[in-house]
Design an enzyme around this catalytic site. Structure first.
Site, mmCIF file in Angstrom:
data_model
loop_
_atom_site.group_PDB
_atom_site.id
_atom_site.type_symbol
_atom_site.label_atom_id
_atom_site.label_comp_id
_atom_site.label_asym_id
_atom_site.label_seq_id
_atom_site.Cartn_x
_atom_site.Cartn_y
_atom_site.Cartn_z
ATOM 1 C CG ASP A 81 -0.418 0.238 2.525
ATOM 2 O OD1 ASP A 81 0.660 0.862 2.619
ATOM 3 O OD2 ASP A 81 -1.025 -0.172 3.522
ATOM 4 C CG MET B 127 1.108 4.880 4.461
ATOM 5 S SD MET B 127 0.358 5.075 6.099
ATOM 6 C CE MET B 127 -0.528 3.533 6.254
ATOM 7 C CE LYS B 128 2.490 -2.082 5.234
ATOM 8 N NZ LYS B 128 1.294 -1.253 5.379
ATOM 9 C CB VAL B 129 9.537 -1.000 2.006
ATOM 10 C CG1 VAL B 129 10.929 -0.842 1.403
ATOM 11 C CG2 VAL B 129 9.602 -0.840 3.523
ATOM 12 C CB VAL C 270 4.597 2.155 -2.986
ATOM 13 C CG1 VAL C 270 3.332 2.895 -3.383
ATOM 14 C CG2 VAL C 270 4.975 2.471 -1.549
#
Length: 385
Positions: free
Chosen positions: A179, A181-183, A185
């Site tokens: 998503d 906010m992840k590493v 994306v």
């Protein structure tokens, strides 16, 4: 504002999306299959074991369905975990059984998992907190010995390894999050992994309505009545698409450099805050472990933690705490539990900004402002109010 999370997207991702538009095939197609193969290679799995899906949460619900959880079943999980994991279990009628965590790593030990096992335990569902692999090898061994399934919520652990084994491949089923906010994306999206080939095949079918064929167009090549349906299991539509998969392929290529920068940020925090009074740093990774550097957390005196977070926000630095203990959520029926490690973590932990978009000045600013806020609040916890 210096954000706690932030993606890094650019011209390569735009070009990849433009290629999808030019192909006029935006749905589940060749780029989805390519990304599944690339991600499978990244974790050391066969492409048929990996399904690109529309969210990690959808993957958690799919995992509970594949395990055929229901009333009378228990699933052990750490209380410090994302609400989606407990929701996926509770929605089946099964009972989430929360175990404690080490307040330093916020991951459960194998002993803590074992202490929560019951006669009705059907599965264990662990999170790799902040990208730390944790005690995953020992937990996997415990689950095999007890004959219970292991599900890995690897949402935070896209590049994490314990030894030579990628997090997510220790257990029977696993999910990753891509998503915003992840590493790695893709906007929204995730990956699902099943160790057993038959479970993987069933997961792929359930992810697209239970249909044996993924599209009428492809079925037309092998059937003279390709529009007819063949449904043996009742699924839903949680598959990914070629637009987000194209972004994912580019992001996967960027992953080594992004992880390297995140590691630099974490190491800089370690150096700048090593002698900061009242600030306890996260423990180093054990020998042989590789992290994804998704969270960088400090532990503060609970008397000042919330005020420090508010002071930093006033200074343009957004911090947060993840994840509030699930055993305190009334809906799960476990508020009677006392889990001291999880409760200590909830009162003392603060996540600092950590992403590859931070420059050295940003990192120094965060460290300096944290020092000042802790010093000021420790001298006067009420802040003069």
């Amino acid at each position: 504002m210096i954000n706690v999370f932030q993606p890094s997207l650019g011209e390569k991702e735009l070009a990849a999306v433009a290629e999808v538009f030019e192909s006029n095939w935006l749905g589940h197609g060749p780029r989805t299959k390519a990304f599944e193969s690339e991600f499978a290679a990244h974790i050391g799995a066969d492409p048929e074991q990996v399904v690109f899906i529309n969210s990690c949460t959808a993957g958690l619900f799919l995992a509970t369905e594949l395990l055929e959880l229901g009333p009378g079943d228990d699933v052990v999980m750490p209380s410090v975990s994302f609400v989606a994991a407990a929701n996926a279990v509770a929605a089946t009628g099964a009972r989430p059984v929360f175990c404690d965590v080490d307040p330093r790593t916020l991951n459960p030990t194998a002993a803590q998992v074992e202490s929560a096992l019951t006669a009705r335990t059907k599965a264990v569902l662990v999170l790799h907190y902040g990208g730390y692999p944790g005690d995953i090898a020992a937990i996997a061994e415990l689950c095999r010995a007890r004959g219970v399934k292991l599900v890995e919520d690897a949402a935070c652990a896209v590049a994490s390894r314990a030894g030579e084994t990628a997090c997510g491949t220790f257990g029977d089923l696993a999910v990753w999050s891509f998503d915003s906010m992840k590493v790695l994306v893709t906007g929204d999206g995730g990956a699902f992994y099943a160790r057993d080939p038959e479970l993987a095949r069933r997961a792929r079918t359930l992810a697209y309505h239970g249909l044996e064929q993924s599209s009428g167009f492809s079925a037309a090549k092998v059937s003279h009545r390709w529009w007819e349906l063949n449904v043996r299991n009742f699924g839903r539509r949680i598959i990914g698409n070629d637009v987000t998969a194209a972004i994912g392929s580019v992001q996967l290529g960027r992953l080594p450099e992004n992880i390297a920068r995140r590691r630099e940020v974490a190491e800089t925090y370690d150096r700048l805050l090593s002698d900061a009074a009242g600030v306890r740093l996260p423990p180093p990774l054990p020998e042989g472990h590789t992290g994804s550097y998704y969270f960088y957390w400090v532990r503060l005196d609970p008397a000042v933690r919330d005020q420090v977070a508010a002071d930093l926000l006033d200074r343009g630095i957004y911090t947060t705490f993840r994840y509030p203990p699930l055993h305190r959520v009334p809906a799960y029926g476990a508020t009677h539990l006392r889990l001291p490690g999880a409760e200590e973590a909830a009162e003392t932990t603060l996540l600092l900004p950590l992403h590859q978009g931070l420059d050295d000045t940003d990192v120094r600013t965060v460290a300096d402002e944290l020092r000042k806020a802790v010093e000021n609040r420790s001298a006067d916890p009420a802040g003069g109010e």
